[in-house]
Design an enzyme around this catalytic site. Structure first.
Site, mmCIF file in Angstrom:
data_model
loop_
_atom_site.group_PDB
_atom_site.id
_atom_site.type_symbol
_atom_site.label_atom_id
_atom_site.label_comp_id
_atom_site.label_asym_id
_atom_site.label_seq_id
_atom_site.Cartn_x
_atom_site.Cartn_y
_atom_site.Cartn_z
ATOM 1 N N GLU A 1 -5.323 -5.053 10.335
ATOM 2 C CA GLU A 1 -4.272 -4.064 10.560
ATOM 3 C C GLU A 1 -4.525 -3.343 11.885
ATOM 4 O O GLU A 1 -5.297 -2.378 11.932
ATOM 5 C CB GLU A 1 -4.270 -3.029 9.425
ATOM 6 C CG GLU A 1 -4.037 -3.614 8.056
ATOM 7 C CD GLU A 1 -3.487 -2.572 7.083
ATOM 8 O OE1 GLU A 1 -2.375 -2.776 6.587
ATOM 9 O OE2 GLU A 1 -4.154 -1.545 6.852
ATOM 10 N N GLY B 1 2.683 2.048 10.829
ATOM 11 C CA GLY B 1 3.638 3.145 10.720
ATOM 12 C C GLY B 1 4.351 3.473 12.023
ATOM 13 O O GLY B 1 4.985 4.508 12.150
ATOM 14 N N SER C 1 3.527 -2.415 10.158
ATOM 15 C CA SER C 1 4.980 -2.499 10.309
ATOM 16 C C SER C 1 5.559 -3.856 9.881
ATOM 17 O O SER C 1 6.496 -4.362 10.513
ATOM 18 C CB SER C 1 5.407 -2.153 11.748
ATOM 19 O OG SER C 1 5.024 -0.830 12.065
ATOM 20 N N GLY D 1 2.852 -1.228 4.213
ATOM 21 C CA GLY D 1 2.917 0.198 3.896
ATOM 22 C C GLY D 1 4.338 0.617 3.577
ATOM 23 O O GLY D 1 4.864 0.351 2.483
ATOM 24 N N GLY D 2 4.986 1.245 4.540
ATOM 25 C CA GLY D 2 6.320 1.822 4.344
ATOM 26 C C GLY D 2 7.310 0.914 3.634
ATOM 27 O O GLY D 2 7.991 1.337 2.689
ATOM 28 N N HIS E 1 -9.575 1.062 5.063
ATOM 29 C CA HIS E 1 -8.292 1.290 5.718
ATOM 30 C C HIS E 1 -8.491 2.214 6.919
ATOM 31 O O HIS E 1 -9.286 3.149 6.857
ATOM 32 C CB HIS E 1 -7.279 1.893 4.733
ATOM 33 C CG HIS E 1 -5.883 1.830 5.250
ATOM 34 N ND1 HIS E 1 -5.420 2.697 6.213
ATOM 35 C CD2 HIS E 1 -4.863 0.980 4.989
ATOM 36 C CE1 HIS E 1 -4.164 2.380 6.509
ATOM 37 N NE2 HIS E 1 -3.806 1.337 5.776
ATOM 38 N N LYS F 1 0.070 4.226 -0.220
ATOM 39 C CA LYS F 1 -0.574 5.414 0.393
ATOM 40 C C LYS F 1 -0.349 6.631 -0.511
ATOM 41 O O LYS F 1 -0.344 6.485 -1.729
ATOM 42 C CB LYS F 1 -0.076 5.606 1.827
ATOM 43 C CG LYS F 1 -0.217 4.312 2.646
ATOM 44 C CD LYS F 1 -0.021 4.467 4.115
ATOM 45 C CE LYS F 1 -0.185 3.099 4.785
ATOM 46 N NZ LYS F 1 -0.089 3.155 6.241
ATOM 47 N N ASN G 1 0.873 -1.176 0.000
ATOM 48 C CA ASN G 1 0.000 0.000 0.000
ATOM 49 C C ASN G 1 0.907 1.221 0.000
ATOM 50 O O ASN G 1 1.525 1.535 1.015
ATOM 51 C CB ASN G 1 -0.906 -0.027 1.244
ATOM 52 C CG ASN G 1 -1.775 1.218 1.331
ATOM 53 O OD1 ASN G 1 -1.811 2.039 0.414
ATOM 54 N ND2 ASN G 1 -2.473 1.359 2.448
ATOM 55 N N GLU H 1 -6.829 4.569 8.005
ATOM 56 C CA GLU H 1 -6.598 5.998 7.734
ATOM 57 C C GLU H 1 -7.835 6.636 7.120
ATOM 58 O O GLU H 1 -8.151 7.792 7.384
ATOM 59 C CB GLU H 1 -5.360 6.152 6.831
ATOM 60 C CG GLU H 1 -4.081 5.866 7.615
ATOM 61 C CD GLU H 1 -2.947 5.275 6.784
ATOM 62 O OE1 GLU H 1 -2.985 5.342 5.549
ATOM 63 O OE2 GLU H 1 -2.013 4.714 7.403
HETATM 64 P P1 13P Z 1 3.095 0.202 7.612
HETATM 65 O O1 13P Z 1 3.562 -1.079 6.994
HETATM 66 O O2 13P Z 1 3.844 1.407 7.137
HETATM 67 O O3 13P Z 1 2.994 0.086 9.104
HETATM 68 O O4 13P Z 1 1.568 0.422 7.090
HETATM 69 C C1 13P Z 1 0.671 -0.610 7.158
HETATM 70 C C2 13P Z 1 -0.537 -0.230 6.400
HETATM 71 O O5 13P Z 1 -1.269 0.654 6.783
HETATM 72 C C3 13P Z 1 -0.804 -0.937 5.140
HETATM 73 O O6 13P Z 1 -2.071 -0.665 4.657
#
Ligand code: 13P
Length: 250
Positions: free
Chosen positions: A168, A174, A213, A234-235, A96, A12, A10, A98
């Site tokens: 998640e 994050g 993470s 994510g990251g 999600h 983002k 993802n 967010e």
């Molecule tokens: P991180 O892997 O950066 O923690 O993000 C997870 C996420 O929100 C994937 O949708």
């Protein structure tokens, strides 16, 4: 049919389209476990360019990060499920944390999004998960069960075949703090049990991904758990080498 092993990235709201193309090319050229299904959830502005690069590549697919709950109309700035489908997009992320947090998306609204996505032949990656507060109160399993019940469990078994679930925990997104494999497995098993009650054997075919993470250093032990079928990353998905290692962690 065994469950699909999925490594989903993802992005983002990161990377320029050119940077996204570069990352995608690096992934295409990298050494990939052919058994793993890769999904890239990219910004809407990048969808068609990345799709184009993946046209002849097997097992890497593109996802949109969101879609609107209506099929068309006066919703400035929004993107509809029919639009995504007409572009050949296969998946869409729904729910999600967010989007729930910053855009006020409720379980009821997410139910509408899921319905419109499936109606328009998009597969849904449904995200769920609890805050730290809820976990501290030991109400995390109930919380996720409520998210499932209010947004997802009205679907038929046939529709469930087009759904992937991503657990998640918000406190792990994050933050560098990952749920332990045991914590994640506990929730994944609870999710599968909720699915089993309604969908019987179909529940065994639903891939449940862990997100929060995920990194090359922890992916193996997470993916080794019996009900963890991959990750939503994510990251660490923004780096071709690291994400490549995650793809190869099954
Ligand atoms: P991180 O892997 O950066 O923690 O993000 C997870 C996420 O929100 C994937 O949708």
């Amino acid at each position: 049919m065994p469950r699909k092993k999925i490594a989903a990235g993802n992005w983002k709201m990161n990377l320029s389209p050119n940077e996204g193309v570069k990352l995608t090319m690096n992934l295409i050229q990298g050494n990939r476990d052919p058994k793993t299904h890769v999904i890239l959830a990219v910004p809407a502005t990048h969808l068609s360019q990345i799709q184009d690069k993946l046209k002849y590549v097997s097992k890497i697919e593109v996802a949109a990060q969101n879609c609107h709950q209506k099929e068309s109309g006066a919703f400035t700035g929004e993107i509809s499920a029919p639009m995504l489908n007409s572009m050949g997009v296969k998946y869409v992320l729904v729910g999600h944390s967010e989007r729930r947090e910053y855009f006020g998306e409720s379980n009821a609204l997410l139910k509408e999004k899921i319905d419109i996505a499936l109606k328009n032949k998009l597969k849904v990656i449904f995200c769920c998960g609890e805050s730290l507060d809820i976990r501290k109160k030991k109400a995390h399993v109930k919380h996720v069960q409520k998210q499932l019940k209010e947004s997802l469990l009205h679907l038929t078994a046939a529709q469930m075949k087009d759904v992937v679930i991503a657990y998640e925990p918000i406190w792990a997104i994050g933050t560098g703090e990952t749920a332990s494999p045991q914590q994640a497995q506990e929730m994944h098993l609870a999710i599968r049990k909720s699915l089993k009650k309604k969908y019987k054997s179909t529940a065994d075919n639903v891939s449940i991904l862990y997100g929060g993470s995920v990194k090359p250093a922890n992916a193996k032990e997470l993916f080794a758990m019996p009900d963890i079928d991959g990750g939503l990353v994510g990251g660490a998905s923004l780096d071709a080498k690291g994400f490549g290692e995650i793809i190869n962690s099954f």
